[in-house]
Scaffold this active site. Structure first.
Site, PDB file in Angstrom:
ATOM      1  CE  LYS A  34      46.997  81.515 -31.646  1.00 44.92           C
ATOM      2  NZ  LYS A  34      47.921  81.704 -30.508  1.00 44.92           N
ATOM      3  NE  ARG A 105      52.341  84.295 -31.869  1.00 45.44           N
ATOM      4  CZ  ARG A 105      52.239  85.377 -31.088  1.00 45.44           C
ATOM      5  NH1 ARG A 105      51.441  85.348 -30.046  1.00 45.44           N
ATOM      6  NH2 ARG A 105      52.927  86.470 -31.357  1.00 45.44           N
ATOM      7  N   GLY A 114      45.137  82.586 -23.330  1.00 40.01           N
ATOM      8  CA  GLY A 114      46.039  82.739 -22.200  1.00 40.01           C
ATOM      9  C   GLY A 114      46.308  81.485 -21.403  1.00 40.01           C
ATOM     10  CG  MET A 116      47.504  75.666 -23.527  1.00 41.93           C
ATOM     11  SD  MET A 116      46.966  74.584 -24.856  1.00 41.93           S
ATOM     12  CE  MET A 116      45.928  75.669 -25.809  1.00 41.93           C
ATOM     13  NE  ARG A 347      41.070  84.896 -30.044  1.00 37.85           N
ATOM     14  CZ  ARG A 347      41.930  84.718 -29.051  1.00 37.85           C
ATOM     15  NH1 ARG A 347      42.550  83.566 -28.926  1.00 37.85           N
ATOM     16  NH2 ARG A 347      42.200  85.677 -28.187  1.00 37.85           N
ATOM     17  CG  HIS A 465      16.323  68.856  -3.429  1.00 41.44           C
ATOM     18  ND1 HIS A 465      16.197  70.009  -2.679  1.00 41.44           N
ATOM     19  CD2 HIS A 465      15.072  68.427  -3.668  1.00 41.44           C
ATOM     20  CE1 HIS A 465      14.914  70.246  -2.467  1.00 41.44           C
ATOM     21  NE2 HIS A 465      14.214  69.293  -3.053  1.00 41.44           N
ATOM     22  CB  SER A 782       7.561  61.680 -20.461  1.00 40.82           C
ATOM     23  OG  SER A 782       8.360  62.795 -20.164  1.00 40.82           O
ATOM     24  CG  ASP A 787      15.318  58.758 -11.108  1.00 40.28           C
ATOM     25  OD1 ASP A 787      16.219  59.456 -10.612  1.00 40.28           O
ATOM     26  OD2 ASP A 787      14.239  58.523 -10.542  1.00 40.28           O
ATOM     27  CB  CYS A 851       9.924  65.323 -18.477  1.00 37.95           C
ATOM     28  SG  CYS A 851       9.938  63.729 -17.620  1.00 37.95           S
ATOM     29  CE1 TYR A 872       7.621  66.202 -23.445  1.00 43.40           C
ATOM     30  CE2 TYR A 872       6.202  65.087 -25.028  1.00 43.40           C
ATOM     31  CZ  TYR A 872       6.700  65.217 -23.732  1.00 43.40           C
ATOM     32  OH  TYR A 872       6.269  64.374 -22.750  1.00 43.40           O
TER      33      TYR A 872
END
Length: 899
Positions: A34, A105, A114, A116, A347, A465, A782, A787, A851, A872
């Site tokens: 703002k 403000r 809305g 704060m 904005r 999972h 990859s 993990d 991956c 990739y």
């Protein structure tokens, strides 16, 4: 972009006034959105009420100072206020001249509408109000005063707004009017008197000194940064890394001045559809909070053409200028005071997915932005909305929402509640759509998960999972629904006071995490000419390829249509649950391995046949594109029933097959259970102890590749060995892989050959450290970032989400969920190390990819784009377009940073 040290050298308060400001839009991190845009509007010469912005750095210091203004800040505010008074032409809270009053403000760097606090009409007391009445009108002055008394008590003193609303309602009823604007001067005096009585009754005090009001108002806005609603908003929207909110102190202008005054909000384009027209509302004789409160019904912005035609034309000219200057659709607030238009805020406007797409493409057509800029204007969530089925009317179902959890997999699902995988499959066979409701899911539930339209769990996180599998299949999923209580025996679930029985209809919004009672109407997502055009622009600028994680020919075809350039991860274990015959064969294999390995031959041959057919179908779906197949990874116990009749029946069957007693089988199967299976007997360790498993899977891959080639398909198998931690583990499995391929090609004849690549999944910290040695032996790395994150941080992803990760984020111990967005400092550092060492070990001839689930996260993709040699990312089929967009935006940002 300024560094923190550069920001610290800047003033703590910035003054803006029409035609001049020290602030700039690129200072958004310091001035808040703002404040930065107020400065920009002032510089452009728009009629902006003068004001000052206290920086976000001061909010951070305010928290460090225990909720007190940092030393010296108040003096800076007073000095800046003098400049505002000069620009306004009148002194603050004057008791002689027309007084300058102030609005206070909030304004963070990222819009938090809305969340704060705001205080308006600040500076009034009895004497200033009397002076304001003398220079304007008594009614107007009293209206401003009653508003201040209410807002100050609410925002600064923490009193209940309802105390004041009750008094105002009583005065309206006594006067026989419906709206505040209809109250007379006498009525408003009564309101002020009753408000003062509330102050006295509840021990509230508003300072008589206007400067003390201002000081308290600034502190209140800073405090609102950590209110529960603001914290929750940042959690939900994953807003991290901000220093706090700025405070914008601005000269008041008055939409409640007269019937030729008003206030409104407008968008330069329709935020729902993207249509190029001024869209919004305004309210005559009102201040801004009146529009938000909804006490009176605003009028469509188009009505201003009739009521205030000149003002409408001026507003249209202003908003058009702002849109062209800021190169994006704008959301503007304005006030009309006695025939004069003031611009209060602008904005970038929030918009739906369809609107985002249309705005971006239209602006390219209009010559306002380049194609590259348009690519940066569309967010991942916009594509989510465009690509997943959605509820036809989200507002209509709001009363039926009974709970919420983590929005784990986007889209909308409707179905009948079932509580087991077997029931899900059975109900689907009867033609019913179902929602599978579980405490948590396991590989044992995969068949039911595949049968379900959506998945709801009471535990688990974004990479649990349930979440991972659901995203892979494009199924809406809500995880970690804390209030969900399940009684499996009774086949009921309780949520939000509602009891859901088996067969009851329920709807899931996987995009928001909402659980809705009953069957809500859906609308299907579909491709469009605009989307196809936009994705062409996306693909033209990205440098990372986007592959997919999928396990069936059907998913492979879907992913290819979505733009996938191959498969980065086929999880072979998911294929085992495709039918009762398959899981039975796998369990026979496990039993034989544990009791009598020599008896495993028939089950291995049966599994090999299943896998060969699956791989052949995938090769055909991905004709000419790489297919990366990970060898068996999970612990063997995950393929076994955990308890009850199913386990008893399995033990009895295996005892018969293996010609041994049930107690022996039970003992051997029980020995498979581990205290910490993630770090246990899985991945390459399975293949080393039981090389026949690796050999069986590789034979299936090789036979499938030959069959596909015979059918005219260009099969490109990439065989990936999981969980490697040492060169010896890798060499062992490479020998098994090469021997199996050689056996298949030899059996097929001298002319048979398979062009395959061999690689490993980098998912242990040790693999990153010894990457140079590993790279000598393989064609690709990859990164299994799921993990790798668990092992690097020492976090169990499901347990962390359930027990402490949310607390960490809420209390600033950790800024984000590392299983959702890659941990650049820790996991990322290991990835860079592995990439650099791997490329060195392979003389640069090494393909690198990702991956893990992070491959579909745009923020993570931005980091992956910076890793040396990375070519990739791979993600679930439904996230392929999002990953394409993330890769394009990462490339554009990287190019801009280098420029």
């Amino acid at each position: 972009m300024m560094t923190v040290s550069q920001q610290e050298q800047l003033p703590r308060c910035f003054v803006f006034k029409k035609g001049h400001s020290e602030g700039r839009t690129h200072m958004k991190a310091l001035l808040g959105g703002k404040g930065a845009n107020l400065c920009e509007m002032a510089r452009l010469g728009l009629n902006v009420p003068p004001g000052l912005t206290v920086t976000t750095a001061m909010c951070e210091e305010f928290q460090r100072c225990g909720g007190e203004l940092p030393p010296g800040l108040w003096e800076d505010v007073l000095a800046a206020l003098k400049e505002v008074e000069q620009a306004y032409g009148k002194p603050f809270a004057s008791t002689e001249q027309v007084p300058l009053l102030l609005s206070v403000r909030s304004g963070a760097a990222i819009s938090m509408p809305g969340m704060m606090d705001t205080v308006l009409n600040l500076g009034l007391n009895d004497a200033v109000t009397a002076n304001l009445a003398k220079h304007t009108s008594p009614r107007f002055a009293l209206d401003c005063y009653r508003r201040l008394l209410d807002m100050y008590a609410d925002v600064v003193l923490g009193a209940e707004h309802s105390l004041f609303e009750a008094e105002l309602r009583a005065v309206r009823e006594a006067a026989g009017v419906k709206f505040d604007v209809e109250l007379s001067e006498e009525d408003l005096q009564t309101v002020v008197d009753r408000y003062k009585a509330v102050y006295k009754q509840h021990g509230l005090v508003i300072p008589d000194d206007p400067h003390e009001q201002l000081r308290a108002g600034i502190s209140a806005v800073f405090r609102s940064w950590n209110t529960p609603r603001a914290v929750k908003y940042r959690e939900i929207n994953k807003v991290t890394g901000l220093r706090g909110t700025a405070v914008n102190v601005q000269a008041m202008v008055y939409g409640n001045f007269s019937d030729t005054s008003g206030t409104g909000v407008c968008f330069t384009r329709n935020p729902a559809t993207g249509e190029h027209q001024l869209f919004g509302e305004f309210l005559i004789n009102a201040q801004g909070e009146d529009v938000v409160a909804g006490i009176r019904t605003p009028q469509p912005i188009k009505e201003m053409q009739k009521t205030f035609p000149k003002i409408y034309d001026e507003l249209l000219a202003n908003t058009t200028l702002l849109e062209r200057h800021l190169c994006d659709m704008q959301d503007c607030e304005f006030t009309l005071q006695d025939g004069t238009l003031y611009m209060l805020q602008t904005r970038n406007g929030k918009r739906t997915g369809p609107a985002a797409l249309r705005v971006a493409t239209d602006m390219v057509g209009e010559g306002l932005v380049t194609k590259e800029q348009a690519v940066l204007m569309v967010e991942a969530r916009h594509l989510d909305q465009l690509l997943h089925p959605q509820f036809k009317d989200a507002k209509a179902y709001a009363p039926a929402v009974i709970g919420s959890g983590l929005a784990a997999s986007p889209g909308a699902a409707v179905g009948r509640v079932v509580f087991s995988a077997a029931d899900a499959e059975a109900w689907k066979l009867r033609g019913e759509r179902v929602v599978l409701v579980r405490h948590e899911t396991s590989p044992e539930d995969v068949g039911g998960m595949h049968a379900a339209a959506g998945i709801l769990t009471s535990t688990g996180g974004m990479t649990s999972h349930a979440a991972v599998v659901a995203r892979g299949w494009g199924k809406p999923c809500v995880c970690g629904c804390d209030g969900l209580a399940i009684d499996y025996k009774a086949k009921t679930a309780t949520l939000g006071g509602v009891v859901l029985k088996e067969g009851d209809s329920v709807s899931l919004n996987g995009t928001t995490g909402e659980v809705i009672q009953g069957e809500q109407e859906l609308t299907e997502a579909g491709a469009s000419v605009l989307l196809e055009q936009f994705m062409e622009w996306v693909d033209a600028v990205r440098t990372l390829a986007v592959l997919t994680n999928c396990d069936t020919p059907e998913d492979a075809l879907f992913a290819r249509k979505a733009g996938a350039q191959g498969i980065g991860l086929v999880r072979t274990e998911h294929m085992f649950f495709g039918s009762a015959a398959r899981i039975a064969a796998v369990r026979s294999m496990i039993g034989a391995m544990e009791v009598d390995p020599a008896a495993a031959g028939p089950s291995l041959a049966e599994i090999e046949a299943f896998q060969k057919d699956d791989f052949e179908g995938i090769f055909k779906a991905m004709d000419g594109l790489p297919v990366t197949i990970r060898l068996l990874d999970p612990p063997l116990h995950e393929f076994l029933p955990q308890e009850g009749d199913a386990l008893k029946a399995l033990i009895e069957r295996l005892a018969r097959e293996l010609k041994t007693d049930a107690a022996m089988v039970q003992s051997r199967l029980a020995s498979l259970h581990e205290a910490n299976p993630m770090l246990g007997f899985r991945g390459c360790r399975l293949g080393i102890v039981h090389p026949e498993i690796t050999s069986m899977q590789v034979r299936a891959i090789a036979r499938a590749a030959l069959a596909a080639q015979a059918a005219g398909v260009s099969a490109q198998p990439h065989i990936m060995i999981p969980l490697i931690g040492s060169i010896d583990e890798l060499l062992h499995q490479i020998r098994v892989v090469r021997a199996a391929v050689a056996d298949v090609t030899a059996a097929a004849g001298s002319a048979a050959s398979i062009d395959y690549k061999l690689g490993t999944m980098i998912e242990t910290p040790r693999a990153c450290i010894v990457a140079e040695a590993l790279a000598h032996e393989v064609d690709f790395f990859s990164f299994g970032t799921n993990d790798l994150t668990q092992m690097t941080l020492g976090f169990s992803r499901d347990d962390a989400e359930a027990h402490f990760l949310k607390f960490y984020q809420r209390h600033g111990v950790m800024a984000f969920d590392p299983f959702e967005r890659v941990d650049v400092e820790g996991v990322g550092a290991l990835m860079r190390m592995a990439a650099e060492r791997g490329l060195r070990g392979a003389d640069g001839k090494l393909t690198l990819g990702v991956c893990g689930e992070h491959g579909g996260n745009p923020e993570s993709i931005e980091f992956f784009n910076s890793v040396p040699g990375m070519t990739y990312v791979s993600c679930s089929p439904l996230r392929v377009p999002i990953a394409r967009l993330g890769a394009a935006q990462a490339a554009l940002k990287a190019a801009k940073a280098k420029a």
